[in-house]
Enzyme design. Structure first.
Site, PDB file in Angstrom:
ATOM      1  N   TRP A   4       0.819  -1.203   0.000  1.00  0.00           N
ATOM      2  CA  TRP A   4       0.000   0.000   0.000  1.00  0.00           C
ATOM      3  C   TRP A   4       0.856   1.256   0.000  1.00  0.00           C
ATOM      4  O   TRP A   4       2.018   1.225   0.397  1.00  0.00           O
ATOM      5  CB  TRP A   4      -0.863   0.077   1.263  1.00  0.00           C
ATOM      6  CG  TRP A   4      -1.704  -1.112   1.572  1.00  0.00           C
ATOM      7  CD1 TRP A   4      -1.559  -1.912   2.676  1.00  0.00           C
ATOM      8  CD2 TRP A   4      -2.835  -1.632   0.849  1.00  0.00           C
ATOM      9  NE1 TRP A   4      -2.537  -2.888   2.659  1.00  0.00           N
ATOM     10  CE2 TRP A   4      -3.329  -2.738   1.551  1.00  0.00           C
ATOM     11  CE3 TRP A   4      -3.484  -1.235  -0.330  1.00  0.00           C
ATOM     12  CZ2 TRP A   4      -4.430  -3.470   1.123  1.00  0.00           C
ATOM     13  CZ3 TRP A   4      -4.568  -1.963  -0.766  1.00  0.00           C
ATOM     14  CH2 TRP A   4      -5.043  -3.063  -0.038  1.00  0.00           C
ATOM     15  N   HIS A  40      -1.325   1.868   4.680  1.00  0.00           N
ATOM     16  CA  HIS A  40      -0.556   1.352   5.819  1.00  0.00           C
ATOM     17  C   HIS A  40      -0.973   2.002   7.136  1.00  0.00           C
ATOM     18  O   HIS A  40      -1.139   1.331   8.161  1.00  0.00           O
ATOM     19  CB  HIS A  40       0.942   1.556   5.581  1.00  0.00           C
ATOM     20  CG  HIS A  40       1.527   0.532   4.660  1.00  0.00           C
ATOM     21  ND1 HIS A  40       1.623  -0.794   4.989  1.00  0.00           N
ATOM     22  CD2 HIS A  40       2.043   0.646   3.403  1.00  0.00           C
ATOM     23  CE1 HIS A  40       2.170  -1.468   3.984  1.00  0.00           C
ATOM     24  NE2 HIS A  40       2.416  -0.613   3.012  1.00  0.00           N
ATOM     25  N   ASP A  99       8.897   1.127   4.128  1.00  0.00           N
ATOM     26  CA  ASP A  99       9.033   1.688   2.780  1.00  0.00           C
ATOM     27  C   ASP A  99      10.121   2.758   2.732  1.00  0.00           C
ATOM     28  O   ASP A  99      10.768   2.934   1.706  1.00  0.00           O
ATOM     29  CB  ASP A  99       7.702   2.302   2.320  1.00  0.00           C
ATOM     30  CG  ASP A  99       6.754   1.252   1.769  1.00  0.00           C
ATOM     31  OD1 ASP A  99       7.238   0.210   1.289  1.00  0.00           O
ATOM     32  OD2 ASP A  99       5.527   1.470   1.831  1.00  0.00           O
ATOM     33  N   ARG A 143      13.630   0.940   2.361  1.00  0.00           N
ATOM     34  CA  ARG A 143      13.787   0.008   1.241  1.00  0.00           C
ATOM     35  C   ARG A 143      14.916   0.359   0.285  1.00  0.00           C
ATOM     36  O   ARG A 143      15.620  -0.499  -0.214  1.00  0.00           O
ATOM     37  CB  ARG A 143      12.495   0.029   0.430  1.00  0.00           C
ATOM     38  CG  ARG A 143      11.909  -1.279   0.156  1.00  0.00           C
ATOM     39  CD  ARG A 143      10.474  -1.168  -0.248  1.00  0.00           C
ATOM     40  NE  ARG A 143      10.165   0.051  -0.965  1.00  0.00           N
ATOM     41  CZ  ARG A 143       9.299   0.120  -1.951  1.00  0.00           C
ATOM     42  NH1 ARG A 143       8.684  -0.973  -2.344  1.00  0.00           N
ATOM     43  NH2 ARG A 143       9.023   1.257  -2.537  1.00  0.00           N
ATOM     44  N   HIS A 198       8.508  -7.125   0.446  1.00  0.00           N
ATOM     45  CA  HIS A 198       7.181  -6.487   0.442  1.00  0.00           C
ATOM     46  C   HIS A 198       6.133  -7.230  -0.387  1.00  0.00           C
ATOM     47  O   HIS A 198       4.978  -6.827  -0.390  1.00  0.00           O
ATOM     48  CB  HIS A 198       7.294  -5.042  -0.071  1.00  0.00           C
ATOM     49  CG  HIS A 198       8.147  -4.160   0.792  1.00  0.00           C
ATOM     50  ND1 HIS A 198       7.637  -3.163   1.586  1.00  0.00           N
ATOM     51  CD2 HIS A 198       9.483  -4.145   0.999  1.00  0.00           C
ATOM     52  CE1 HIS A 198       8.622  -2.561   2.233  1.00  0.00           C
ATOM     53  NE2 HIS A 198       9.762  -3.142   1.896  1.00  0.00           N
ATOM     54  N   HIS A 206       4.092  -3.470   8.928  1.00  0.00           N
ATOM     55  CA  HIS A 206       4.079  -3.113   7.503  1.00  0.00           C
ATOM     56  C   HIS A 206       3.710  -4.300   6.610  1.00  0.00           C
ATOM     57  O   HIS A 206       2.878  -4.171   5.703  1.00  0.00           O
ATOM     58  CB  HIS A 206       5.450  -2.573   7.098  1.00  0.00           C
ATOM     59  CG  HIS A 206       5.504  -2.061   5.699  1.00  0.00           C
ATOM     60  ND1 HIS A 206       5.174  -0.757   5.377  1.00  0.00           N
ATOM     61  CD2 HIS A 206       5.809  -2.666   4.523  1.00  0.00           C
ATOM     62  CE1 HIS A 206       5.286  -0.590   4.080  1.00  0.00           C
ATOM     63  NE2 HIS A 206       5.676  -1.733   3.525  1.00  0.00           N
ATOM     64  N   ASP A 241       0.995  -5.016   3.445  1.00  0.00           N
ATOM     65  CA  ASP A 241       1.337  -5.304   2.046  1.00  0.00           C
ATOM     66  C   ASP A 241       0.773  -6.636   1.565  1.00  0.00           C
ATOM     67  O   ASP A 241       0.375  -6.762   0.404  1.00  0.00           O
ATOM     68  CB  ASP A 241       2.860  -5.308   1.863  1.00  0.00           C
ATOM     69  CG  ASP A 241       3.407  -3.911   1.580  1.00  0.00           C
ATOM     70  OD1 ASP A 241       2.608  -3.005   1.259  1.00  0.00           O
ATOM     71  OD2 ASP A 241       4.637  -3.722   1.680  1.00  0.00           O
ATOM     72  N   HIS A 301       0.570  -7.174  -4.699  1.00  0.00           N
ATOM     73  CA  HIS A 301       1.761  -7.629  -3.961  1.00  0.00           C
ATOM     74  C   HIS A 301       1.777  -9.156  -3.880  1.00  0.00           C
ATOM     75  O   HIS A 301       2.664  -9.741  -3.261  1.00  0.00           O
ATOM     76  CB  HIS A 301       1.818  -7.011  -2.564  1.00  0.00           C
ATOM     77  CG  HIS A 301       2.333  -5.606  -2.573  1.00  0.00           C
ATOM     78  ND1 HIS A 301       3.471  -5.210  -1.885  1.00  0.00           N
ATOM     79  CD2 HIS A 301       1.885  -4.509  -3.225  1.00  0.00           C
ATOM     80  CE1 HIS A 301       3.689  -3.922  -2.101  1.00  0.00           C
ATOM     81  NE2 HIS A 301       2.726  -3.470  -2.910  1.00  0.00           N
ATOM     82  N   HIS A 325       0.123  -0.662 -10.586  1.00  0.00           N
ATOM     83  CA  HIS A 325       0.479  -0.943  -9.195  1.00  0.00           C
ATOM     84  C   HIS A 325       0.149   0.252  -8.299  1.00  0.00           C
ATOM     85  O   HIS A 325      -0.429   0.097  -7.223  1.00  0.00           O
ATOM     86  CB  HIS A 325       1.965  -1.311  -9.076  1.00  0.00           C
ATOM     87  CG  HIS A 325       2.317  -1.824  -7.723  1.00  0.00           C
ATOM     88  ND1 HIS A 325       2.302  -3.160  -7.416  1.00  0.00           N
ATOM     89  CD2 HIS A 325       2.635  -1.186  -6.563  1.00  0.00           C
ATOM     90  CE1 HIS A 325       2.608  -3.325  -6.141  1.00  0.00           C
ATOM     91  NE2 HIS A 325       2.819  -2.135  -5.602  1.00  0.00           N
ATOM     92  N   ASP A 352      -2.126   0.503  -5.047  1.00  0.00           N
ATOM     93  CA  ASP A 352      -1.486   0.908  -3.787  1.00  0.00           C
ATOM     94  C   ASP A 352      -2.193   2.121  -3.177  1.00  0.00           C
ATOM     95  O   ASP A 352      -2.338   2.206  -1.957  1.00  0.00           O
ATOM     96  CB  ASP A 352      -0.017   1.308  -4.035  1.00  0.00           C
ATOM     97  CG  ASP A 352       0.969   0.183  -3.750  1.00  0.00           C
ATOM     98  OD1 ASP A 352       0.568  -0.866  -3.225  1.00  0.00           O
ATOM     99  OD2 ASP A 352       2.163   0.380  -4.072  1.00  0.00           O
TER     100      ASP A 352
HETATM  101  N1  DCM Z   1       6.430  -4.608  -6.230  1.00  0.00           N
HETATM  102  C1  DCM Z   1       5.648  -5.755  -6.267  1.00  0.00           C
HETATM  103  N2  DCM Z   1       6.027  -6.802  -7.013  1.00  0.00           N
HETATM  104  C2  DCM Z   1       7.150  -6.747  -7.749  1.00  0.00           C
HETATM  105  C3  DCM Z   1       7.959  -5.594  -7.752  1.00  0.00           C
HETATM  106  C4  DCM Z   1       7.563  -4.513  -6.973  1.00  0.00           C
HETATM  107  O1  DCM Z   1       4.629  -5.809  -5.604  1.00  0.00           O
HETATM  108  N3  DCM Z   1       7.525  -7.811  -8.454  1.00  0.00           N
HETATM  109  C5  DCM Z   1       5.989  -3.466  -5.426  1.00  0.00           C
HETATM  110  C6  DCM Z   1       6.960  -2.963  -4.397  1.00  0.00           C
HETATM  111  C7  DCM Z   1       6.561  -1.525  -4.283  1.00  0.00           C
HETATM  112  C8  DCM Z   1       6.089  -1.155  -5.667  1.00  0.00           C
HETATM  113  O2  DCM Z   1       5.756  -2.394  -6.299  1.00  0.00           O
HETATM  114  O3  DCM Z   1       5.457  -1.381  -3.403  1.00  0.00           O
HETATM  115  C9  DCM Z   1       7.110  -0.393  -6.470  1.00  0.00           C
HETATM  116  O4  DCM Z   1       8.269  -1.170  -6.524  1.00  0.00           O
HETATM  117  P1  DCM Z   1       9.622  -0.592  -7.114  1.00  0.00           P
HETATM  118  O5  DCM Z   1       9.786   0.738  -6.475  1.00  0.00           O
HETATM  119  O6  DCM Z   1      10.640  -1.608  -6.682  1.00  0.00           O
HETATM  120  O7  DCM Z   1       9.422  -0.525  -8.567  1.00  0.00           O
HETATM  121 ZN    ZN Z   2       5.755  -2.091   1.378  1.00  0.00          ZN
HETATM  122 ZN    ZN Z   3       2.903  -1.572  -3.558  1.00  0.00          ZN
END
Ligand code: DCM
Ligand code: ZN
Ligand code: ZN
Ligand code: DCM
Ligand code: DCM
Length: 271
Positions: free
Chosen positions: A1, A6, A45, A48, A60, A116, A120, A126, A149, A153
């Site tokens: 999220w 969150h 987050d 990360r 996540h 967290h 997620d 996710h 996404h 989110d």
């Molecule tokens: N994310 C996901 N699945 C993936 C890659 C990323 O759920 N295979 C999620 C993590 C973050 C968002 O997407 O919440 C953006 O990721 P990033 O900033 O790594 O692109």
């Molecule tokens: Zn997260």
């Molecule tokens: Zn996300």
């Protein structure tokens, strides 16, 4: 999220935890205020992409290698990355919170990860591999471009509560209070008992996988009902939002209610 999701799930959890649980986590997190859970809910987050937090990047989500909308499924052995996923991350940090051999700062940090990751785990994308959990799918939201996404989110939740008019913590608290009423004496009351079925923090992989499968099923029914290709470039702020809004509402409610029960079990064994 995003932060709204969150913070709302954490406020909702604080609504349902026992007095003992509240005392245990206020002490552990060194925060005696009503936002003792909410104020740490987005912390994972913020670390990360820092140098020391890089190892948590894949914690996540879990990339379900299924085939929506034809077939939705999650398999821990198949889908959890070598570097970790939300399932074993929740398990590991849950074990750390109750490990009294660890220094208190480490147990507090583990608690912040737990708060967290329960959140997620309840976001459908996710629990899906397609296009990096929808990150590589361009869509429109009320005429502006976003990736899918981000829509799941943040955008759907923000529109569901009527827009971001106000301070983030105030909006989240207001939404959490509304969801608490729906759970205690409202539309979610008949199903709330089912939400806690088989919840056992000492069996975290099984519990988390059950939540993941339930959430991943929504990828077939509500995220990609016509498949991933059909959604590219589409406007999602209209009919799509009408179907997705209630899904987001229920997933946030489930996450907060389950987080409360999870923290209750942890706090009970803490004594
Ligand atoms: N994310 C996901 N699945 C993936 C890659 C990323 O759920 N295979 C999620 C993590 C973050 C968002 O997407 O919440 C953006 O990721 P990033 O900033 O790594 O692109
Ligand atoms: Zn997260
Ligand atoms: Zn996300
Ligand atoms: N925060 C906020 N409003 C609150 C509590 C926290 O805006 N009622 C913000 C301040 C920090 C983050 O959330 O950026 C985490 O706060 P803390 O250091 O209190 O955990
Ligand atoms: N925090 C922490 N360690 C860090 C960064 C933050 O313990 N390296 C704590 C401080 C706040 C909460 O996490 O209580 C949220 O921090 P932030 O405002 O940086 O998101």
């Amino acid at each position: 999220w995003g932060s709204l999701g969150h913070i709302t799930t954490a406020y909702l959890a604080s609504h349902f935890v026992s007095n003992t649980t509240e005392a245990v986590f206020k002490e552990l997190l060194k925060n005696d205020n009503a936002d003792y859970l909410a104020s740490v809910a987005s912390w994972a987050d913020s670390v990360r992409y820092t140098k020391w937090g890089r190892f948590t990047k894949t914690f996540h989500f879990i990339d379900a290698h299924d085939d929506p909308p034809r077939s939705c499924n999650v398999d821990f052995e198949r889908d959890c990355k070598e570097t970790g996923c939300v399932i074993n991350a929740l398990a590991n940090y849950t074990e750390q919170v109750v490990d009294t051999a660890l220094p208190e700062w480490q147990r507090a940090q583990a608690a912040k990860f737990v708060i967290h990751f329960v959140g997620d785990l309840h976001q459908p994308l996710h629990n899906e591999d397609v296009a990096l959990g929808g990150n590589r799918i361009h869509v429109l939201w009320d005429g502006r471009g976003y990736n899918l996404h981000h829509v799941w989110d943040s955008s759907i939740a923000e529109k569901w509560i009527g827009g971001l008019h106000g301070k983030p913590y105030d909006l989240a608290l207001k939404w959490a209070n509304q969801l608490a009423v729906e759970i205690t004496d409202g539309k979610f009351t008949p199903e709330k008992e089912g939400w806690l079925k088989d919840l056992e923090y000492k069996d975290p992989i099984s519990t988390a996988m059950a939540w993941s499968r339930e959430c991943n099923a929504l990828v077939c029914t509500h995220v990609f009902p016509e498949g991933p290709k059909a959604i590219v470039g589409q406007e999602l702020g209209g009919d799509y939002f009408k179907a997705a809004g209630p899904v987001i509402e229920k997933q946030v409610a489930r996450a907060g209610y389950r987080m409360g029960a999870w923290l209750d079990q942890i706090a009970n064994d803490y004594l």
